[in-house]
Design an enzyme around this catalytic site. Structure first.
Site, PDB file in Angstrom:
ATOM      1  N   ASP A 147     -28.926 -47.555 -20.911  1.00  0.00           N
ATOM      2  CA  ASP A 147     -28.285 -46.244 -20.787  1.00  0.00           C
ATOM      3  C   ASP A 147     -29.085 -45.196 -21.542  1.00  0.00           C
ATOM      4  O   ASP A 147     -29.808 -45.501 -22.499  1.00  0.00           O
ATOM      5  CB  ASP A 147     -26.839 -46.279 -21.272  1.00  0.00           C
ATOM      6  CG  ASP A 147     -26.719 -46.632 -22.752  1.00  0.00           C
ATOM      7  OD1 ASP A 147     -27.363 -47.606 -23.174  1.00  0.00           O
ATOM      8  OD2 ASP A 147     -25.983 -45.931 -23.483  1.00  0.00           O
TER       9      ASP A 147
ATOM     10  N   GLU B 165     -25.087 -48.059 -25.228  1.00  0.00           N
ATOM     11  CA  GLU B 165     -25.482 -47.974 -26.634  1.00  0.00           C
ATOM     12  C   GLU B 165     -25.415 -46.544 -27.128  1.00  0.00           C
ATOM     13  O   GLU B 165     -25.077 -46.291 -28.278  1.00  0.00           O
ATOM     14  CB  GLU B 165     -26.903 -48.517 -26.811  1.00  0.00           C
ATOM     15  CG  GLU B 165     -27.331 -48.717 -28.252  1.00  0.00           C
ATOM     16  CD  GLU B 165     -28.022 -47.503 -28.880  1.00  0.00           C
ATOM     17  OE1 GLU B 165     -28.307 -47.532 -30.085  1.00  0.00           O
ATOM     18  OE2 GLU B 165     -28.293 -46.518 -28.142  1.00  0.00           O
TER      19      GLU B 165
END
Length: 381
Positions: free
Chosen positions: A76, A140
């Site tokens: 991400d 994250e």
């Protein structure tokens, strides 16, 4: 796809072209899974969360024997913004031997380098005297509630905890080979709400000003340093990040006042002890105040292990520089991994991460692949 046909640059471009803004719904984890399966990895999708909006995660392992090396990271990325990019943030454009795109250094480039290093090891027909795995989350940069923490729990239950883990966050401030992170400070966030009695400023005896008590609390919490630092950590820091009253009138004492603060703390403290310290201070000045405290990670320090020494040797072998061991910066998912096995962080140069025109020189991507490959070779010898 043959192992020697997977290179870090092409995989990094494929990963960047998947617009995986937190949480990764852009398919980057799927791109990675396909590449890993082509190398012979056993790939397990591990979505966690409630309802349809589950966080995508992946665990993949090649081999079953020890030593077991795990590479951890995230697909991400933070939002790119809509101004200032010289090419599309998800175009993965190469200009002047530099790869541009959101996630180029944080940290799709790091993931691609590790996969490229494994492919090189296998393509060279070298025996994998052990096993390698990847722990990859799609969340994250966000809350991380259903990311690495949940995958680690699954790994523990299923006997997949590694002997050593490398987190591929961009650790180098200026050039490859500068820094290997062996720890991180802990982080605590607190919100304090002090209640009073609203009234006219001309009649303070008829009111109870919560701002005065809140100021006393904040003064008490920030009056003295928590510590002077340790051998590996800088001093802990209390920072007030917000004070809010919501009062536009000049002649009204407000009914409530709130503040937020953050503490970045070293290994002389625990989140629990700091929470008790904050609570005692608040109760001394405002017994009825509301207190919300969240510890997002404890401080940790990885001891010198043979695996860490091998990583340092690999960095020096490729770059000619002896990396500095460091614990600075913000938090990372290494704070969760540290509860299960020794962990170190080493990746690309992070100067452009989260910025417009995030980028990585192709030579740095190649150097990182070389370092990871040298580490695998040493560990699997």
């Amino acid at each position: 796809m043959e192992p020697d046909l997977i290179d870090a640059l092409s995989l990094a471009q494929d990963l960047i072209r998947a617009p995986s803004i937190t949480p990764d719904k852009g398919g980057a984890i799927g791109v990675l899974a396909d590449a890993l399966r082509s190398l012979g990895f056993d790939v397990i999708d591990l979505p966690f969360g409630d309802g349809a909006e589950r966080t995508p995660n992946l665990f993949a392992r090649l081999g079953t024997a020890g030593p077991h090396l795990c590479f951890a990271g995230h697909t991400d990325v933070v939002p790119p913004g809509d101004v200032g990019w010289t090419s599309g943030p998800f175009d993965a454009a190469v200009r002047g031997n530099v790869l541009y795109g959101r996630g180029a250094c944080d940290m799709k480039g790091g993931i691609a380098a590790f996969v490229g290093a494994v492919a090189r090891h296998l393509g060279g027909r070298q025996r994998l005297n052990g096993s390698v795995s990847l722990l990859i989350t799609g969340d994250e940069e966000g809350p991380a509630t259903y990311g690495t923490v949940k995958v680690l729990e699954w790994m523990a239950v299923n006997g997949q905890i590694p002997d050593f883990c490398v987190v591929g966050e961009p650790t180098n401030p200026d050039r490859m080979g500068d820094v290997v992170k062996i720890g991180r400070r802990g982080s605590l966030n607190a919100r304090i709400v002090v209640h009073g009695v609203q009234g006219h400023v001309a009649y303070p005896q008829r009111a109870d000003n919560p701002i005065h008590r809140l100021m006393a609390i904040l003064s008490d919490l920030t009056a003295h340093p928590l510590d002077e630092g340790t051998e590996w950590f800088e001093p802990s820091s209390v920072q007030v990040t917000s004070v809010d009253v919501g009062n536009d009138a000049t002649n009204v004492i407000p009914a409530r006042a709130s503040a937020r603060l953050n503490i970045r703390f070293n290994d002389r403290h625990t989140g629990k002890d700091l929470a008790h310290w904050i609570t005692r201070s608040v109760r001394a000045y405002a017994p009825g105040a509301e207190i919300e405290i969240r510890v997002s990670g404890e401080a940790f320090l990885t001891p010198r292990t043979p695996q860490l020494d091998m990583l340092l040797e690999a960095v020096q072998q490729v770059t000619g520089r002896q990396p500095r061991l460091d614990t600075g910066g913000g938090t990372s998912d290494a704070r969760f991994i540290s509860h299960y096995c020794p962990v170190a962080e080493f990746g690309l140069v992070g100067a452009s991460m989260h910025k417009v025109n995030e980028h990585v020189p192709i030579v740095d991507l190649q150097v990182l692949t070389d370092i990871y490959a040298a580490f695998i070779e040493r560990l699997m010898a």
